[in-house]
Design a protein around this motif. Structure first.
Motif, PDB file in Angstrom:
ATOM      1  N   ASP A 193      -1.383   0.715  -5.679  1.00 40.87           N
ATOM      2  CA  ASP A 193      -1.078   1.376  -4.415  1.00 40.87           C
ATOM      3  C   ASP A 193      -0.044   2.485  -4.600  1.00 40.87           C
ATOM      4  O   ASP A 193      -0.160   3.581  -4.043  1.00 40.87           O
ATOM      5  CB  ASP A 193      -0.576   0.370  -3.386  1.00 40.87           C
ATOM      6  N   LYS A 204      -9.152  -1.328  -7.501  1.00 42.27           N
ATOM      7  CA  LYS A 204      -8.557  -0.444  -6.492  1.00 42.27           C
ATOM      8  C   LYS A 204      -8.675   1.028  -6.860  1.00 42.27           C
ATOM      9  O   LYS A 204      -8.925   1.879  -6.005  1.00 42.27           O
ATOM     10  CB  LYS A 204      -7.078  -0.795  -6.290  1.00 42.27           C
ATOM     11  N   ASN A 264      -1.867  -5.020  -7.495  1.00 41.07           N
ATOM     12  CA  ASN A 264      -2.117  -4.342  -6.223  1.00 41.07           C
ATOM     13  C   ASN A 264      -1.005  -3.363  -5.876  1.00 41.07           C
ATOM     14  O   ASN A 264      -1.259  -2.225  -5.451  1.00 41.07           O
ATOM     15  CB  ASN A 264      -2.277  -5.371  -5.105  1.00 41.07           C
ATOM     16  N   CYS A 312      -7.212  -6.203 -10.502  1.00 43.76           N
ATOM     17  CA  CYS A 312      -6.836  -5.610  -9.210  1.00 43.76           C
ATOM     18  C   CYS A 312      -6.675  -4.102  -9.316  1.00 43.76           C
ATOM     19  O   CYS A 312      -7.145  -3.348  -8.452  1.00 43.76           O
ATOM     20  CB  CYS A 312      -5.535  -6.238  -8.716  1.00 43.76           C
TER      21      CYS A 312
END
Length: 429
Positions: free
Chosen positions: A422, A27, A418, A23
């Motif tokens: 972020d 990303k 995630n 992830c």
């Protein structure tokens, strides 16, 4: 000392760590390598325990997903995680990586190939595809919190990272690399760890006559009782061994035995004694069994009692049950009294085994206990250190057989990955 600098470091190249790495990599570096990410694995290869799951087939989730399949102390914590990552969302994650699946009649979901190696290879390929480093054979022995992140020491090499994910597992199956390092890391960072003990394992028993039925398997219904109170009941195939009872149905009871011998409690309540009761013919009442045994006595009156369960139960098991009921198998059936018949039927419906010790981490599939979940947010970040994430078996979360533990490892890894990506990309701590 060589110092390696990374934006994100992940300790542990198992299910949770690799899911997080996928992830994060996608990303942050899908459109070119902008961030430095590393997975640090102490074994020479990633995913040794993952390869062994589901007898090498990798039972990665279950169609019947619910908090009730996890230990009571974690259910409030795990409920929003399971709501966010239900079975279909987890399989969608793997589908996006090119995997397809099949499930069995019990709802257990496997890769279509039936090979855990395909799950591991899919994860590793996707981690490496986006430029994430994987360092195997590196044993982190110290973690220090710094003002801008963490310093991880590994002999003559140290890693400095802005954000850290601990995915180094529990203590189950130490031969595959799970030796409890997570708990030492947690304590270095000032976190509380609940007592750990094995779960999903054979249960050692002290019954002197178990050797008589070594190797016998019988479909039945097993119940664990604490001070006479029913705690948990399971149906399945009971496997009898010289020094323990086993089988998936027993595995589902084993966390209670582990808790009892470790803490002196069962489901959090003090207990003085635990017992396993097996109903060896759950489809029949005791009266049904008495009637059948009476017919056998009439039909084969001149045959030795060792044959009384012929056509009904395994012969070795039948002789074992006669011994439990005080019946001499060298006598003839005509000598078996009505009282003998009643006692024998009662033993069939309530064949007891006495747990004698904590199950072994060597034969357990998962660790019960671990880093307390009260210290963890829903995005798997640590309340005490916002740039620290903890996932998988390191936490005090354990589930039943059937893909529940692997589901949590993957789901918590995905959520942490995630969230961590972020926060880093957004410049937020």
């Amino acid at each position: 000392m060589e110092v390696l600098k990374y934006d994100i470091a992940i300790i542990g190249g198992g299910a949770g760590g690799l899911a997080a790495a996928v992830c994060i990599s996608k990303k942050l570096n899908k459109n070119g390598k902008k961030y430095k990410i590393v997975v640090i694995e102490k074994e020479q290869k990633c995913g040794r325990k993952l390869l062994a799951t589901g007898n090498g087939k990798c039972n990665l989730t279950n169609e019947n997903m619910s908090p009730e399949y996890y230990n009571k102390s974690s259910r409030e914590f795990i409920s929003p995680i399971l709501s966010k990552y239900k079975t279909d969302k987890l399989t969608s994650f793997f589908s996006s990586l090119g995997m397809i699946f099949r499930s069995d009649s019990a709802g257990r979901v496997y890769p279509y190939s039936g090979m855990s190696a395909d799950v591991l290879n899919t994860l590793v390929m996707n981690v490496e595809m986006y430029g994430t480093d994987i360092h195997c054979g590196v044993n982190i022995d110290k973690i220090e919190k710094q003002s801008t992140g963490f310093k991880l020491s590994a002999g003559k090499v140290s890693y400095v990272c802005k954000k850290l994910i601990i995915a180094s597992g529990g203590k189950a199956q130490p031969n595959l690399g799970s030796k409890g390092a997570s708990y030492g890391f947690a304590k270095m960072l000032g976190l509380d760890v609940a007592a750990v003990y094995p779960a999903l394992a054979p249960i050692p028993c002290g019954d002197n006559d178990l050797a008589l039925v070594k190797g016998v398997r019988v479909p039945c219904c097993v119940t664990l009782k604490a001070d006479g109170k029913t705690i948990h009941t399971e149906k399945g195939e009971l496997q009898l061994n010289e020094n323990n009872v086993s089988g998936i149905c027993v595995f589902q009871l084993s966390r209670y035995a582990g808790e009892f011998f470790t803490l002196g409690t069962v489901s959090g309540e003090k207990a003085d004694k635990i017992l396993i009761s097996a109903d060896l013919m759950p489809e029949y009442t005791q009266e049904d069994i008495e009637n059948y045994l009476e017919m056998q006595r009439r039909r084969y009156s001149a045959v030795k009692t060792e044959e009384i369960f012929t056509g009904m139960l395994n012969r070795k098991l039948g002789m074992f049950l006669c011994g439990r009921a005080g019946i001499d198998t060298n006598e003839y059936m005509y000598s078996v009294s009505d009282d003998n018949i009643v006692r024998l039927a009662a033993v069939v419906k309530n064949c007891t085994f006495t747990p004698s010790a904590v199950p072994s981490f060597n034969t357990s599939q998962v660790t019960a206990g671990g880093i307390k979940v009260s210290q963890i947010n829903n995005d798997m970040s640590c309340k005490k250190h916002s740039d620290l994430y903890i996932v998988g078996e390191a936490l005090d979360v354990d589930g039943m057989c059937g893909g529940y533990n692997l589901h949590f490892a993957f789901a918590s890894g995905i959520i942490a990955g995630n969230a961590c990506a972020d926060k880093l990309k957004g410049g937020r701590k």
